[in-house]
Design a protein around this motif. Structure first.
Motif, mmCIF file in Angstrom:
data_model
loop_
_atom_site.group_PDB
_atom_site.id
_atom_site.type_symbol
_atom_site.label_atom_id
_atom_site.label_comp_id
_atom_site.label_asym_id
_atom_site.label_seq_id
_atom_site.Cartn_x
_atom_site.Cartn_y
_atom_site.Cartn_z
ATOM 1 N N PHE A 69 7.814 -12.706 4.692
ATOM 2 C CA PHE A 69 7.289 -11.924 5.810
ATOM 3 C C PHE A 69 8.434 -11.248 6.560
ATOM 4 C CE2 PHE A 69 5.774 -11.630 10.270
ATOM 5 C CZ PHE A 69 4.671 -10.807 10.068
ATOM 6 N N LYS A 70 9.457 -12.032 6.845
ATOM 7 C CA LYS A 70 10.602 -11.507 7.584
ATOM 8 C C LYS A 70 11.289 -10.381 6.808
ATOM 9 C CE LYS A 70 14.461 -13.193 10.305
ATOM 10 N NZ LYS A 70 15.200 -14.360 10.758
ATOM 11 N N ALA A 71 11.408 -10.540 5.495
ATOM 12 C CA ALA A 71 12.045 -9.512 4.672
ATOM 13 C C ALA A 71 11.254 -8.212 4.698
ATOM 14 C CB ALA A 71 12.207 -10.013 3.238
ATOM 15 N N VAL A 72 9.935 -8.310 4.682
ATOM 16 C CA VAL A 72 9.098 -7.104 4.725
ATOM 17 C C VAL A 72 9.241 -6.404 6.069
ATOM 18 C CG1 VAL A 72 6.691 -6.310 4.824
ATOM 19 C CG2 VAL A 72 7.451 -7.763 2.945
ATOM 20 N N ILE A 73 9.187 -7.160 7.151
ATOM 21 C CA ILE A 73 9.331 -6.558 8.487
ATOM 22 C C ILE A 73 10.706 -5.903 8.616
ATOM 23 C CG2 ILE A 73 9.359 -6.994 10.981
ATOM 24 C CD1 ILE A 73 6.565 -7.280 9.661
ATOM 25 N N LEU A 74 11.754 -6.593 8.166
ATOM 26 C CA LEU A 74 13.106 -6.034 8.224
ATOM 27 C C LEU A 74 13.208 -4.751 7.403
ATOM 28 C CD1 LEU A 74 16.065 -6.157 9.093
ATOM 29 C CD2 LEU A 74 16.480 -7.697 7.150
ATOM 30 N N GLU A 75 12.650 -4.760 6.212
ATOM 31 C CA GLU A 75 12.692 -3.564 5.366
ATOM 32 C C GLU A 75 11.987 -2.382 6.040
ATOM 33 O OE1 GLU A 75 10.797 -2.084 1.144
ATOM 34 O OE2 GLU A 75 11.329 -4.202 1.336
ATOM 35 N N LEU A 76 10.831 -2.636 6.634
ATOM 36 C CA LEU A 76 10.099 -1.569 7.322
ATOM 37 C C LEU A 76 10.891 -1.048 8.520
ATOM 38 C CD1 LEU A 76 6.473 -3.031 7.208
ATOM 39 C CD2 LEU A 76 7.396 -1.163 5.813
ATOM 40 N N LEU A 77 11.476 -1.954 9.291
ATOM 41 C CA LEU A 77 12.245 -1.523 10.459
ATOM 42 C C LEU A 77 13.542 -0.817 10.063
ATOM 43 C CD1 LEU A 77 11.632 -4.448 12.969
ATOM 44 C CD2 LEU A 77 10.590 -2.181 12.944
ATOM 45 N N GLU A 78 14.154 -1.234 8.963
ATOM 46 C CA GLU A 78 15.339 -0.516 8.462
ATOM 47 C C GLU A 78 14.955 0.911 8.068
ATOM 48 O OE1 GLU A 78 18.454 -1.176 8.438
ATOM 49 O OE2 GLU A 78 18.785 -3.320 8.269
ATOM 50 N N ASN A 132 0.842 -1.205 0.000
ATOM 51 C CA ASN A 132 0.000 0.000 0.000
ATOM 52 C C ASN A 132 0.876 1.252 0.000
ATOM 53 O OD1 ASN A 132 -1.754 2.131 0.529
ATOM 54 N ND2 ASN A 132 -2.965 0.980 2.007
ATOM 55 N N PRO A 133 0.904 1.998 -1.105
ATOM 56 C CA PRO A 133 1.776 3.174 -1.189
ATOM 57 C C PRO A 133 1.300 4.351 -0.339
ATOM 58 C CG PRO A 133 0.429 3.007 -3.158
ATOM 59 C CD PRO A 133 0.141 1.778 -2.336
ATOM 60 N N GLU A 134 0.085 4.282 0.159
ATOM 61 C CA GLU A 134 -0.457 5.394 0.951
ATOM 62 C C GLU A 134 -0.010 5.355 2.409
ATOM 63 O OE1 GLU A 134 -4.672 5.699 0.400
ATOM 64 O OE2 GLU A 134 -4.491 5.524 -1.774
ATOM 65 N N LEU A 135 0.594 4.252 2.830
ATOM 66 C CA LEU A 135 1.017 4.113 4.223
ATOM 67 C C LEU A 135 2.523 4.301 4.336
ATOM 68 C CD1 LEU A 135 -1.001 0.912 5.230
ATOM 69 C CD2 LEU A 135 -1.643 3.287 5.630
ATOM 70 N N ASP A 136 2.952 4.973 5.419
ATOM 71 C CA ASP A 136 4.391 5.052 5.666
ATOM 72 C C ASP A 136 4.827 3.768 6.386
ATOM 73 O OD1 ASP A 136 3.990 5.310 8.474
ATOM 74 O OD2 ASP A 136 4.057 7.493 8.391
ATOM 75 N N ALA A 137 6.111 3.637 6.635
ATOM 76 C CA ALA A 137 6.651 2.394 7.204
ATOM 77 C C ALA A 137 6.017 2.041 8.554
ATOM 78 C CB ALA A 137 8.164 2.492 7.332
ATOM 79 N N ALA A 138 5.891 3.018 9.442
ATOM 80 C CA ALA A 138 5.310 2.739 10.765
ATOM 81 C C ALA A 138 3.840 2.345 10.639
ATOM 82 C CB ALA A 138 5.465 3.949 11.683
ATOM 83 N N GLU A 139 3.101 3.009 9.757
ATOM 84 C CA GLU A 139 1.691 2.676 9.555
ATOM 85 C C GLU A 139 1.547 1.264 8.979
ATOM 86 O OE1 GLU A 139 -0.180 7.103 8.632
ATOM 87 O OE2 GLU A 139 0.853 6.021 7.025
ATOM 88 N N LYS A 140 2.433 0.921 8.050
ATOM 89 C CA LYS A 140 2.400 -0.432 7.490
ATOM 90 C C LYS A 140 2.659 -1.469 8.579
ATOM 91 C CE LYS A 140 3.754 0.620 2.751
ATOM 92 N NZ LYS A 140 4.723 0.386 1.668
ATOM 93 N N LEU A 141 3.653 -1.208 9.404
ATOM 94 C CA LEU A 141 3.990 -2.170 10.451
ATOM 95 C C LEU A 141 2.831 -2.339 11.432
ATOM 96 C CD1 LEU A 141 6.173 -4.090 11.355
ATOM 97 C CD2 LEU A 141 7.152 -2.254 12.725
ATOM 98 N N ILE A 142 2.250 -1.249 11.856
ATOM 99 C CA ILE A 142 1.105 -1.337 12.775
ATOM 100 C C ILE A 142 -0.048 -2.079 12.105
ATOM 101 C CG2 ILE A 142 -0.685 0.008 13.953
ATOM 102 C CD1 ILE A 142 1.504 2.146 14.477
ATOM 103 N N SER A 143 -0.305 -1.792 10.837
ATOM 104 C CA SER A 143 -1.390 -2.464 10.117
ATOM 105 C C SER A 143 -1.126 -3.956 9.962
ATOM 106 C CB SER A 143 -1.597 -1.813 8.747
ATOM 107 O OG SER A 143 -2.020 -0.479 8.898
ATOM 108 N N ILE A 144 0.126 -4.327 9.706
ATOM 109 C CA ILE A 144 0.478 -5.751 9.596
ATOM 110 C C ILE A 144 0.262 -6.445 10.939
ATOM 111 C CG2 ILE A 144 2.440 -7.338 9.342
ATOM 112 C CD1 ILE A 144 3.423 -5.453 7.050
ATOM 113 N N ILE A 145 0.645 -5.791 12.011
ATOM 114 C CA ILE A 145 0.440 -6.384 13.347
ATOM 115 C C ILE A 145 -1.046 -6.528 13.642
ATOM 116 C CG2 ILE A 145 0.751 -6.027 15.834
ATOM 117 C CD1 ILE A 145 3.453 -4.640 15.068
ATOM 118 N N LYS A 146 -1.829 -5.482 13.342
ATOM 119 C CA LYS A 146 -3.281 -5.578 13.542
ATOM 120 C C LYS A 146 -3.858 -6.733 12.733
ATOM 121 C CE LYS A 146 -4.348 -0.754 14.621
ATOM 122 N NZ LYS A 146 -4.952 0.498 14.116
ATOM 123 N N ALA A 147 -3.394 -6.881 11.494
ATOM 124 C CA ALA A 147 -3.884 -7.968 10.635
ATOM 125 C C ALA A 147 -3.530 -9.330 11.226
ATOM 126 C CB ALA A 147 -3.312 -7.817 9.236
#
Length: 194
Positions: free
Chosen positions: A119-128, A65-80
């Motif tokens: 999954f791990k690669a996406v989380i790592l990319e967001l946290l980086e 989702n290009p409308e979300l920043d990294a922190a928003e994506k991470l929170i949304s993934i956790i909620k999901a």
């Protein structure tokens, strides 16, 4: 037929799921399993594939989702991760049944591996990205990724054992608390639901 196999796994576990039980739950003839899947084992693999695809579909849609920043994506993934679409008593029981068989059945393993590379690669990319944005010099994004994934796994285990008292909002709160301890500018305390 896949749903009937999933229902059988939920009721009887992997080892107790027989072609007869799948046939009984589906209302179809025994020969239908072999006709459509070749064997009961391939039908069970199809159940694992479907669960994996449903889970991955959720987090991939968020990550893309290009409308979300990294922190928003991470929170949304956790909620999901705590959404009843994937975190429900039947699906989690099936996940754990497959996990109990994973070492003896390498065909199932890629679909239930808690260290899924995508999954791990996406989380790592967001946290980086968050680390870079916030200039968190002391944070190791790889360790943070491993910690978050381990935390999510632990919370799923807690749900599996205590689904009657598990509260998704509390699970989210725990994850946000941990993220706040590492990335305080991105995960502020007021984000944590009360």
């Amino acid at each position: 037929m896949i749903q009937a196999a999933a229902d059988a796994i939920h009721k009887f576990g992997i080892r107790g799921t027989t072609s007869a039980r799948i046939q009984e739950l589906s209302g179809l003839s025994r020969g239908m399993v072999n006709l459509h899947f070749g064997s009961k084992e391939k039908l069970l693999l199809a159940v694992a594939e479907e669960l994996s695809a449903r889970y991955a579909g959720q987090w991939k849609a968020i990550a893309d989702n290009p409308e979300l920043d990294a922190a928003e994506k991470l929170i949304s993934i956790i909620k999901a991760d705590f959404d009843p679409y994937v975190l429900n008593a039947q699906d989690v029981a099936i996940w754990f049944s497959f996990r109990a068989e994973a070492l003896s059945n390498p065909h199932i393993f890629p679909f239930i591996d808690s260290r899924d590379k995508g999954f791990k690669a996406v989380i790592l990319e967001l946290l980086e990205q968050i680390k870079s944005e916030g200039e968190y010099e002391r944070v190791d994004a790889k360790i943070a990724t491993d910690a978050l994934i381990a935390l999510l796994e632990g919370l799923w285990t807690d749900y599996h054992l205590h689904s009657d008292i598990f509260k998704p909002a509390e699970a989210l709160k725990i994850c946000l608390f941990v993220l706040h301890s590492m990335f305080p500018k991105h995960f502020i305390v007021k984000m944590i639901p009360s």
